[in-house]
Design a protein around this motif. Structure first.
Motif, short mmCIF file in Angstrom:
data_model
loop_
_atom_site.label_atom_id
_atom_site.label_comp_id
_atom_site.label_asym_id
_atom_site.label_seq_id
_atom_site.Cartn_x
_atom_site.Cartn_y
_atom_site.Cartn_z
N VAL A 1 15.12 21.25 42.23
CA VAL A 1 14.24 20.10 42.06
C VAL A 1 12.80 20.58 42.06
O VAL A 1 12.42 21.45 42.86
N LEU A 2 11.99 20.03 41.15
CA LEU A 2 10.57 20.38 41.10
C LEU A 2 9.87 19.83 42.32
O LEU A 2 9.80 18.62 42.53
N LEU A 3 9.38 20.75 43.16
CA LEU A 3 8.69 20.34 44.38
C LEU A 3 7.19 20.18 44.16
O LEU A 3 6.56 19.28 44.71
N GLY A 4 6.63 21.03 43.36
CA GLY A 4 5.20 20.95 43.08
C GLY A 4 4.85 21.81 41.88
O GLY A 4 5.54 22.79 41.58
N ALA A 5 3.78 21.46 41.19
CA ALA A 5 3.32 22.23 40.03
C ALA A 5 1.85 21.90 39.79
O ALA A 5 1.38 20.80 40.10
N SER A 6 1.16 22.89 39.25
CA SER A 6 -0.26 22.69 38.92
C SER A 6 -0.64 23.65 37.81
O SER A 6 0.04 24.66 37.58
#
Length: 542
Positions: A423-428
């Protein structure tokens, strides 16, 4: 020290009694004791080697594996000591007669070597149990030196008592001795269960029921006699959690009832065996039911994550991002506000391990360079000032270099992503936009950083919203708790129930087979006696 002393005393005395009875029988029948002592010495050497091998193996393992091995050794020790307590509670008063009967049968068939083998196996069994039990007890002892001293003292006292019984100078009520020391060892084994559950949690095997249920700091203040007795000897911590408390109470109550329940209220051997078979059936059905029907947790999250701008002054939505899996890892499908989908590949080989809020994550950092399609190739001084934040770039003299300038554009886009359990937890994403200027009298090219990015560079300045990250983090932590709970109820507990059912079946089968053999033997004696009587009463031929 007290716990290891009792362990060494009980196990050593049991071995000494067996060796003493065999030695007395050999001496009574005029046989040499040399073969028996050779067997005893070899068994002692093997027992020491087992203990040393287990300790060296544990030290050679990584920390988490050491904790796991301590749990396994502790549970094996509990199994051994429980079986020893129950067996001695039943057979202590008949052990001498049973051993002498077996010894007589062995010496009539194979001579002194058979009795030497009996002594070897008996001492090896007790030595192996002692090694495992002491190793598990040392792991929770406050002082290894005092624990070792207690074990050695207990063994020496056991040898002394065994010699006294052999030479006839000491008489002891074995049934009462093993009954009283059994109660103490039940409490010690309960402490080993607590420690095994603690090390299982530290190894990452058991994560449910960790909430604290009591604060016993007032009862076991550090450095006091009560702390040495309750925590050091009995293994009860000052802050027991839920699963430790439940397991300790279940073990203490069940084993105490099995051992100390009044004899006149116990069922007969046959009825007891049938009860064990019934309990085994219930445990098997429960294990199968838990494995097949215990509900699993389903994670529910949005299909895409909302994006916001890196500029805190810009509160407008910046698009959305989706995480898709492929054969080589993952890919991010970023849809900025302009609607043009951009794909960032996250290969599995480039991932690094990380942690976020107690969760194990896989993290990526990728960089790409491109030239903005909408960037002008020629810039006036006013345009350059606007891109530089309405300021003249440092080192550029408008009087000497009034423009226009030839512009070469370059955008470096750095994308960071964190994935936990798929699952995508965080991105920037962060864009560094550069302009290399030439012409207008410049002696050499000048490179400046754009402070007001173009539309193409702005599409690489985003981050996943903080609210989404918090929601996903909470959901994944809840999923981890649910998975630990599911693993316990659907896997670990069914295995435990199946193992207990197997033990109950073997125990009941042994009793039922013994009862059947006794009935067959009695029937054979009756038929023989009846046949002889008929033969005696037949009239004589004249």
């Amino acid at each position: 020290m007290l716990a290891t002393f009792i362990i060494g005393l009980r196990e050593g005395l049991e071995a000494a009694l067996i060796v003493g009875i065999i030695a007395a029988f050999l001496r009574k029948n005029g046989k040499s004791l040399f073969a028996m002592w050779m067997g005893v010495g070899l068994a002692l050497m093997l027992s020491v080697m087992v203990g040393v091998a287990l300790e060296m193996t544990e030290r050679a393992l990584p920390q988490a594996s050491q904790e796991g091995m301590e749990s396994v050794i502790g549970l094996i020790a509990v199994f051994f000591v429980t079986g020893m307590i129950m067996w001695m509670n039943t057979h202590a008063h008949t052990m001498k007669n049973e051993l002498e009967s077996e010894a007589a049968q062995a010496i009539s068939q194979s001579g002194a070597r058979a009795l030497a083998s009996m002594a070897f196996l008996a001492v090896l069994k007790e030595g192996f149990e002692t090694s495992v039990f002491l190793l598990a007890t040392f792991s929770v002892a406050q002082s290894a030196m005092w624990a070792a001293a207690g074990a050695v003292t207990g063994l020496l006292v056991a040898v002394g008592i065994g010699c006294g019984i052999y030479f006839g100078g000491i008489r002891i009520n074995l049934s009462r001795f093993f009954r009283f020391t059994g109660l103490f060892l039940i409490l010690v084994a309960g402490g080993l269960i607590i420690n095994a559950l603690l090390t299982a949690h530290e190894a990452g095997w058991l994560n449910i029921g960790q909430q604290r249920v009591a604060d016993l700091a007032w009862l076991v203040p550090p450095g006091t006699v009560r702390s040495a007795l309750i925590t050091g000897v009995l293994g009860i911590p000052p802050d027991p959690n839920l699963i430790q408390t439940v397991a300790w109470l279940l073990y203490i109550v069940i084993v105490s009832l099995l051992i100390y329940w009044p004899a006149h209220r116990r069922p007969s051997a046959i009825n007891g065996a049938r009860l064990r078979l019934a309990f085994a059936g219930v445990m098997v059905v429960s294990a199968v039911g838990l494995r097949l029907f215990y509900p699993n947790y389903t994670l529910q999250l949005p299909a895409s994550a909302p994006l916001v701008s890196n500029d805190t002054r810009n509160t407008a939505p910046a698009g959305e991002v989706k995480l898709l899996s492929d054969t080589n890892g993952y890919q991010l499908n970023v849809t900025p506000a302009d609607g043009n989908v951009r794909v960032t590949v996250l290969p599995a080989s480039a991932a690094i391990a990380g942690h976020h809020g107690g969760l194990q994550t896989r993290e990526w950092q990728t960089k790409s360079r491109f030239t903005p399609a909408d960037a002008p190739a020629v810039l006036t001084l006013d345009q350059l000032v606007a891109f530089y934040g309405n300021r003249i770039p440092i080192g550029l003299n408008p009087a000497m270099h009034p423009g226009p300038y030839q512009a070469q554009w370059s955008v470096s886009c750095t994308v960071q992503a964190s994935v936990a359990q798929g699952v995508l937890l965080g991105a920037s994403a962060r864009a560094d936009e550069l302009i290399t200027l030439s012409g207008s009298g410049l002696q050499s090219p000048r490179t400046i950083t754009v402070r007001h990015p173009t539309a193409a560079a702005s599409a690489c300045n985003w981050q996943v919203s903080g609210a989404y990250q918090q929601t996903v983090s909470d959901a994944l932590q809840q999923l981890q708790i649910a998975q630990d709970t599911y693993r316990f109820w659907a896997y670990m507990l069914p295995v435990i129930l199946a193992a207990l059912a197997l033990i109950f079946v073997f125990s009941a089968r042994r009793v039922l087979l013994k009862h059947r053999n006794e009935r067959l033997a009695a029937a054979g004696e009756y038929n023989l006696s009846f046949g002889s009587q008929l033969h005696t009463n037949l009239p004589k031929n004249k």
